[in-house]
Scaffold this motif. Structure first.
Motif, PDB file in Angstrom:
ATOM      1  N   THR A 116       0.822  -1.205   0.000  1.00 53.43           N
ATOM      2  CA  THR A 116       0.000   0.000   0.000  1.00 53.43           C
ATOM      3  C   THR A 116       0.857   1.257   0.000  1.00 53.43           C
ATOM      4  OG1 THR A 116      -0.079  -0.026   2.413  1.00 53.43           O
ATOM      5  CG2 THR A 116      -1.849  -1.155   1.249  1.00 53.43           C
ATOM      6  N   ALA A 117       0.211   2.361  -0.327  1.00 47.70           N
ATOM      7  CA  ALA A 117       0.865   3.667  -0.319  1.00 47.70           C
ATOM      8  C   ALA A 117      -0.212   4.734  -0.435  1.00 47.70           C
ATOM      9  CB  ALA A 117       1.847   3.794  -1.475  1.00 47.70           C
ATOM     10  N   ALA A 118       0.192   5.990  -0.311  1.00 44.41           N
ATOM     11  CA  ALA A 118      -0.754   7.092  -0.488  1.00 44.41           C
ATOM     12  C   ALA A 118      -1.130   7.236  -1.967  1.00 44.41           C
ATOM     13  CB  ALA A 118      -0.158   8.384   0.036  1.00 44.41           C
ATOM     14  N   GLN A 119      -0.176   6.919  -2.857  1.00 42.08           N
ATOM     15  CA  GLN A 119      -0.408   7.023  -4.302  1.00 42.08           C
ATOM     16  C   GLN A 119       0.100   5.756  -4.981  1.00 42.08           C
ATOM     17  OE1 GLN A 119       1.578  10.520  -5.684  1.00 42.08           O
ATOM     18  NE2 GLN A 119       0.143  11.922  -4.712  1.00 42.08           N
ATOM     19  N   SER A 120      -0.476   5.463  -6.136  1.00 42.62           N
ATOM     20  CA  SER A 120      -0.030   4.297  -6.910  1.00 42.62           C
ATOM     21  C   SER A 120       1.406   4.486  -7.368  1.00 42.62           C
ATOM     22  CB  SER A 120      -0.917   4.100  -8.134  1.00 42.62           C
ATOM     23  OG  SER A 120      -2.211   3.741  -7.743  1.00 42.62           O
ATOM     24  N   GLN A 121       2.163   3.415  -7.342  1.00 44.07           N
ATOM     25  CA  GLN A 121       3.541   3.406  -7.828  1.00 44.07           C
ATOM     26  C   GLN A 121       3.872   2.016  -8.335  1.00 44.07           C
ATOM     27  OE1 GLN A 121       5.563   4.680  -4.098  1.00 44.07           O
ATOM     28  NE2 GLN A 121       6.802   5.869  -5.512  1.00 44.07           N
ATOM     29  N   ARG A 129       2.644  -0.538  -5.626  1.00 44.30           N
ATOM     30  CA  ARG A 129       1.975   0.079  -4.481  1.00 44.30           C
ATOM     31  C   ARG A 129       0.614   0.579  -4.961  1.00 44.30           C
ATOM     32  NH1 ARG A 129       5.268   0.961  -0.149  1.00 44.30           N
ATOM     33  NH2 ARG A 129       7.487   0.808  -0.524  1.00 44.30           N
ATOM     34  N   PHE A 130      -0.430   0.234  -4.238  1.00 40.11           N
ATOM     35  CA  PHE A 130      -1.743   0.717  -4.614  1.00 40.11           C
ATOM     36  C   PHE A 130      -2.286   1.601  -3.492  1.00 40.11           C
ATOM     37  CE2 PHE A 130      -2.161  -3.460  -2.743  1.00 40.11           C
ATOM     38  CZ  PHE A 130      -3.199  -3.326  -1.848  1.00 40.11           C
ATOM     39  N   PRO A 131      -3.060   2.635  -3.870  1.00 41.72           N
ATOM     40  CA  PRO A 131      -3.517   3.608  -2.877  1.00 41.72           C
ATOM     41  C   PRO A 131      -4.575   3.041  -1.937  1.00 41.72           C
ATOM     42  CG  PRO A 131      -4.465   4.102  -5.013  1.00 41.72           C
ATOM     43  CD  PRO A 131      -3.500   2.958  -5.215  1.00 41.72           C
ATOM     44  N   GLN A 167      -7.348   4.345   1.291  1.00 41.68           N
ATOM     45  CA  GLN A 167      -7.985   5.482   1.952  1.00 41.68           C
ATOM     46  C   GLN A 167      -8.025   5.198   3.433  1.00 41.68           C
ATOM     47  OE1 GLN A 167     -11.771   6.117  -0.135  1.00 41.68           O
ATOM     48  NE2 GLN A 167     -10.891   8.107  -0.587  1.00 41.68           N
TER      49      GLN A 167
END
Length: 67
Positions: free
Chosen positions: A40-45, A56-58, A60
């Protein structure tokens, strides 16, 4: 072999299981396997690091919670 590893705190976001997953992923790459880590992450990467593909998928977070 193609290996998929899932961990919500893959490095550099935390320690413990995230670090263990990193060591496992890199060891599998050294043995010739193709490794993808979903985390996970705050933004996709999407990127590759030490031969390990990382996606990394966002997520909430609930209101008032910090990442």
């Amino acid at each position: 072999m193609r290996v998929l590893l899932l961990n919500h705190e893959y490095p550099p976001l935390g320690g413990g299981s995230g670090v263990a997953t990193q060591h496992l992923a890199e060891a599998l790459v050294r043995l010739g396997h193709e490794v993808l880590v979903l985390t996970t992450a705050a933004q996709s990467q999407r990127y590759e690091e030490h031969g390990v593909r990382v996606t990394r998928f966002p997520i909430q977070l609930p209101a008032g919670k910090l990442a």
